[in-house]
Design an enzyme around this catalytic site. Structure first.
Site, PDB file in Angstrom:
ATOM      1  N   GLU A 151       0.831  -1.206   0.000  1.00 18.65           N
ATOM      2  CA  GLU A 151       0.000   0.000   0.000  1.00 18.65           C
ATOM      3  C   GLU A 151       0.867   1.258   0.000  1.00 18.65           C
ATOM      4  OE1 GLU A 151      -2.367  -0.615   3.510  1.00 18.65           O
ATOM      5  OE2 GLU A 151      -3.132  -2.512   2.720  1.00 18.65           O
ATOM      6  N   GLU A 174      -4.839  -6.163   2.915  1.00 19.21           N
ATOM      7  CA  GLU A 174      -3.636  -6.882   3.350  1.00 19.21           C
ATOM      8  C   GLU A 174      -3.686  -8.369   3.048  1.00 19.21           C
ATOM      9  OE1 GLU A 174      -5.090  -4.488   5.055  1.00 19.21           O
ATOM     10  OE2 GLU A 174      -3.496  -3.005   5.340  1.00 19.21           O
ATOM     11  N   PHE A 227       2.179  -1.476   8.602  1.00 12.81           N
ATOM     12  CA  PHE A 227       2.482  -1.531  10.040  1.00 12.81           C
ATOM     13  C   PHE A 227       2.395  -2.984  10.498  1.00 12.81           C
ATOM     14  CE2 PHE A 227       1.240   2.844   9.469  1.00 12.81           C
ATOM     15  CZ  PHE A 227       2.123   3.534  10.284  1.00 12.81           C
ATOM     16  N   ASP A 251       1.315  -4.420  13.085  1.00  9.94           N
ATOM     17  CA  ASP A 251       0.031  -4.851  13.661  1.00  9.94           C
ATOM     18  C   ASP A 251      -0.926  -5.341  12.571  1.00  9.94           C
ATOM     19  OD1 ASP A 251       0.075  -2.996  16.536  1.00  9.94           O
ATOM     20  OD2 ASP A 251       1.297  -2.383  14.849  1.00  9.94           O
ATOM     21  N   HIS A 287      -0.858   0.423  16.037  1.00  6.69           N
ATOM     22  CA  HIS A 287       0.299   0.700  15.179  1.00  6.69           C
ATOM     23  C   HIS A 287       1.635   0.519  15.893  1.00  6.69           C
ATOM     24  CE1 HIS A 287      -2.767   2.954  12.809  1.00  6.69           C
ATOM     25  NE2 HIS A 287      -1.978   2.706  11.802  1.00  6.69           N
TER      26      HIS A 287
HETATM   27  C1  LIG Z   1      -5.749  -2.260   7.689  1.00  7.37           C
HETATM   28  C2  LIG Z   1      -4.959  -1.030   7.532  1.00  7.37           C
HETATM   29  N1  LIG Z   1      -4.169  -0.889   6.461  1.00  7.37           N
HETATM   30  C3  LIG Z   1      -3.429   0.222   6.306  1.00  7.37           C
HETATM   31  C4  LIG Z   1      -3.452   1.212   7.232  1.00  7.37           C
HETATM   32  C5  LIG Z   1      -2.660   2.483   7.046  1.00  7.37           C
HETATM   33  N2  LIG Z   1      -3.590   3.554   6.686  1.00  7.37           N
HETATM   34  C6  LIG Z   1      -4.091   4.387   7.610  1.00  7.37           C
HETATM   35  S1  LIG Z   1      -5.230   5.416   6.996  1.00  7.37           S
HETATM   36  C7  LIG Z   1      -5.060   4.786   5.449  1.00  7.37           C
HETATM   37  C8  LIG Z   1      -5.870   5.318   4.333  1.00  7.37           C
HETATM   38  C9  LIG Z   1      -7.316   5.162   4.602  1.00  7.37           C
HETATM   39  O1  LIG Z   1      -8.035   5.664   3.536  1.00  7.37           O
HETATM   40  P1  LIG Z   1      -9.600   5.844   3.605  1.00  7.37           P
HETATM   41  O2  LIG Z   1     -10.224   4.581   4.098  1.00  7.37           O
HETATM   42  O3  LIG Z   1     -10.044   6.347   2.305  1.00  7.37           O
HETATM   43  O4  LIG Z   1      -9.805   6.918   4.751  1.00  7.37           O
HETATM   44  P2  LIG Z   1      -9.317   8.449   4.750  1.00  7.37           P
HETATM   45  O5  LIG Z   1      -7.981   8.482   5.382  1.00  7.37           O
HETATM   46  O6  LIG Z   1      -9.301   8.932   3.357  1.00  7.37           O
HETATM   47  O7  LIG Z   1     -10.325   9.144   5.597  1.00  7.37           O
HETATM   48  C10 LIG Z   1      -4.111   3.769   5.448  1.00  7.37           C
HETATM   49  C11 LIG Z   1      -3.697   3.010   4.267  1.00  7.37           C
HETATM   50  C12 LIG Z   1      -4.255   1.006   8.366  1.00  7.37           C
HETATM   51  N3  LIG Z   1      -4.295   1.906   9.365  1.00  7.37           N
HETATM   52  N4  LIG Z   1      -5.002  -0.104   8.487  1.00  7.37           N
END
Ligand SMILES: Cc1ncc(C[n+]2csc(CCOP(=O)(O)OP(=O)(O)O)c2C)c(N)n1
Ligand SMILES: [Mg+2]
Lengths: 324, 319
Positions: free
Chosen positions: A29, A61, A84, A86, A130
């Site tokens: 990602e 994931e 991350f 976790d 995290h």
């Molecule tokens: C399962 C998971 N994968 C990756 C992440 C890292 N991460 C945190 S926010 C994010 C983007 C989320 O995008 P979206 O669902 O569109 O929400 P937005 O931030 O745009 O509000 C990612 C990839 C995470 N926290 N949890």
């Protein structure tokens, strides 16, 4: 001597292996040209190798690892990044039931040359989703290999070995290590799995430490040296396979051991190391085995809480002094 | 049908609370008073407010890493949210959760998860509990466009659909998941189209128009309370700032940002309220001043609150 960061050392390993072997590709990602990885490890690689070989994925994931497994058993060498540590929990079926078991279950027909890179650890106040250290989960699954690189030198050499290796490897990184700098030679080298590294020689007590804890242990050793206590710091570098020889040899020499890991205590990495020492070097011990680990709690957010639960130099020194 | 004047004013106030609260968090972060990271809701206020305006205190919501706005819209206490973000003992989670993990179970705010998509099945589960307990509560589940690519989205919504659970699945489509543009990770334009795969209604609304969100959520809540099952509501919106505090968001074209800034939900709603005669400009200004004062109080409370004692880290692990 050239000094580069842990982050840059990882990137060099990825880059060199991608040049050397066209079957190596990266998947994860936000690892591509728009972000370069949450910790910027893959920054610039999409520009150099193209989006096909540095693949940005949806937030999926389990499918990232599943897709990587599928590619690995059909001739490719994927290096997957889980943003991350976790979040490996989301991919656990593909890691523990598929990647780990495919070779054995199918009678040795297949190989799964897959690397999963992911950062564990706390210290940056990003709370329970995290910050955990989960290396022990992967040690507990036969078929997986587990790397814990603590320096830029080790990170580069071990990642290259991991990529060339024909087994699924969980390559554990640590968020606080990325900016850390250290010597990394210009010329090509690899580090074999199953070879621990004595990060500091000493005679009074052995400290076995992994990942960021290696650096806290080295700091504690430095402090104690001023008080006349000589600490040997052993870094296993890979937990599976584990260099039992180097660890037990050091313990036989010093007669005392403190194990320092950032995962929590119960059924953790430290438990396995303690069991190994008890099984193979008990007669040489002059004091009980000590463990310094994160307390058995999810990682809390607020700095005073987080600082309390994760081992620091003081706790390491205290544990050493209790058995000296 | 339009909500009552009181409700309209409440919605306006909540949107301002979220906006100014977030701006304040941004400022405090710049002063090194906020540990860790922050994901701000600035620009997306109409979504949480339009949905929560239809909820009762005993209804539930689930929230995300970008969750301050959800908690405020559900009626959360600004003081305790701010204290949590600053890592203080008086915060909602006693400093254990922080910005990404705010919860207030007393108002049905079932918590913010930082694992993207993890709230979706949890919301379905709260819906199942409602059904089993035989109440007429509903659940609103907030998640992003990025989250809709998780397996949890498919599994959670499908289960809610087959069991006709009283859940609103509210996709906050701000076009990006970190630096990943929606078009890089899905071939469809509307996440709501996926509702067809589960046999439930899927609705697309302008997420920067609080009345449009309100209306869509109203119908979904009615359907849910009647036991007719879940709805997927996709709100098209935009985050004004980067993904997290240090993201300069250079992956977004400047024209796109400018275009969306013009669609800012707050001035839009304010103008509308004045036009409708619900508020005068002066009254609107008065509300804004009250909100700013309330936020100052929240900041004062949070700054003056103590940090938790280190040993408190060992509490709350088991019931
Ligand atoms: C399962 C998971 N994968 C990756 C992440 C890292 N991460 C945190 S926010 C994010 C983007 C989320 O995008 P979206 O669902 O569109 O929400 P937005 O931030 O745009 O509000 C990612 C990839 C995470 N926290 N949890
Ligand atoms: Mg998004």
């Amino acid at each position: 001597m050239r000094e580069i960061s842990y982050r840059d050392a990882l990137r060099e390993a990825l880059r060199e292996e991608m040049i050397r072997d066209p079957t190596v590709f990266l998947i994860g990602e936000d690892i591509g040209r728009y972000w370069g990885g949450a910790f910027k490890v893959t920054k610039g690689l999409a520009e150099e190798f193209g989006d096909e070989r540095v693949r940005d994925t949806p937030i999926s994931e389990n499918a990232i690892i599943g897709v990587a497994v599928g590619a690995a058993i059909t001739g490719m060498r994927p290096v997957a990044e889980i943003m991350f540590g976790d979040l490996t929990a989301l991919a656990m079926d593909q890691i523990a039931n598929q990647a780990a078991k495919i070779r054995y279950m199918f009678g040795g027909q297949a190989k799964v040359p897959l690397v999963i890179r992911t950062p564990f650890g706390g210290g940056v106040n990003i709370a329970a989703h995290h910050s955990q250290s989960l290396e022990a989960w992967f040690m507990h699954v036969p078929g997986l290999q587990v790397v814990v690189a603590s320096t830029p030198y080790d990170a580069k050499g071990l990642l290259k070995t991991a990529i060339r290796n024909d087994n699924p490897v969980v390559f554990c990184e640590h968020k606080l290590l990325y900016p850390l700098t250290g010597h990394v030679p210009e010329e090509e080298y690899t580090i074999p799995f199953g070879v621990a590294d004595v990060k500091r020689e000493g005679t009074d007590v052995t400290v076995v430490a992994t990942l960021y804890m290696v650096h806290k242990a080295l700091a504690a050793a430095e402090t104690l040296a001023k008080e006349g206590i000589s600490v040997e710091v052993v870094d296993p570098r890979t937990l599976v396979p584990l260099d039992k020889e180097t660890i037990t040899e050091s313990v036989r020499k010093t007669g005392r051991v403190v194990i320092v890991t950032e995962d929590c205590k119960t059924a953790g990495v430290s438990a396995e190391l303690a069991a190994l020492i008890a099984e193979e070097a008990l007669d040489y011990l002059d004091a009980p085995i000590k463990r310094v680990t994160t307390f058995d709690v999810p990682i809390p957010f607020s700095p005073p809480l987080e600082n309390f639960v994760i081992p620091d130099e003081k706790r390491i020194i205290k544990a050493i002094k209790e058995i000296i | 049908m339009l909500p009552s004047s009181d409700k309209l004013v409440w919605m306006f106030r909540k949107m301002l609370e979220i906006r100014h609260f977030e701006e304040k968090v941004y400022e405090l972060y710049g002063q090194n008073l906020v540990p860790g990271t922050i994901h701000l809701y600035v620009g997306e206020e109409a979504v949480a407010v339009g949905v929560c305006a239809n909820l009762r205190k005993d209804d539930y919501i689930t929230s995300t890493h970008r969750g301050h706005g959800h908690c405020i819209a559900k009626g959360g206490d600004l003081k305790r949210i701010m204290a949590e973000i600053l890592g203080k003992r008086t915060g909602y989670c006693k400093g254990k959760g922080g910005s990404m993990h705010i919860a207030d179970f007393s108002i049905g705010m079932l918590g913010a998860t930082a694992v993207v998509g993890a709230g979706i099945p949890i919301a379905a589960g709260a819906g199942l509990s409602i059904k089993l307990r035989g109440t007429d509560q509903v659940v609103a589940c907030f998640f992003g466009d990025g989250a809709s690519n998780q397996g949890t989205f498919h599994e959670g919504i499908n289960m809610a659909a087959i069991w006709k659970l009283p859940v609103l699945f509210v996709c906050e489509n701000n076009l990006y998941a970190m630096g990943t543009r929606q078009s890089m990770v899905m071939l469809i334009e509307n996440v709501a189209d996926r509702a067809a795969a589960y046999g439930i209604p899927g609705v697309v609304v302008d997420g920067n128009d609080v009345l449009a969100v309100y209306e869509a959520a109203k119908q979904a809540v009615e359907r849910a309370r009647k036991g007719e099952g879940p709805t997927l509501i996709e709100c098209k919106t935009y985050r004004h700032k980067g993904h997290s505090r240090f993201d300069p968001a250079t992956y977004r074209p400047k024209e796109e940002v400018e275009e969306w800034l013009k669609k800012d939900p707050i001035p839009r709603f304010r103008n509308k309220l004045v036009e409708m005669g619900v508020l005068t400009e002066n009254e609107a200004k008065g509300i804004e001043e009250e909100v700013l004062a309330e936020i100052e109080e929240a900041v004062k409370f949070a700054l003056e609150s103590p940090y938790p004692k280190p040993e408190e880290a060992l509490e709350d692990v088991y019931a």
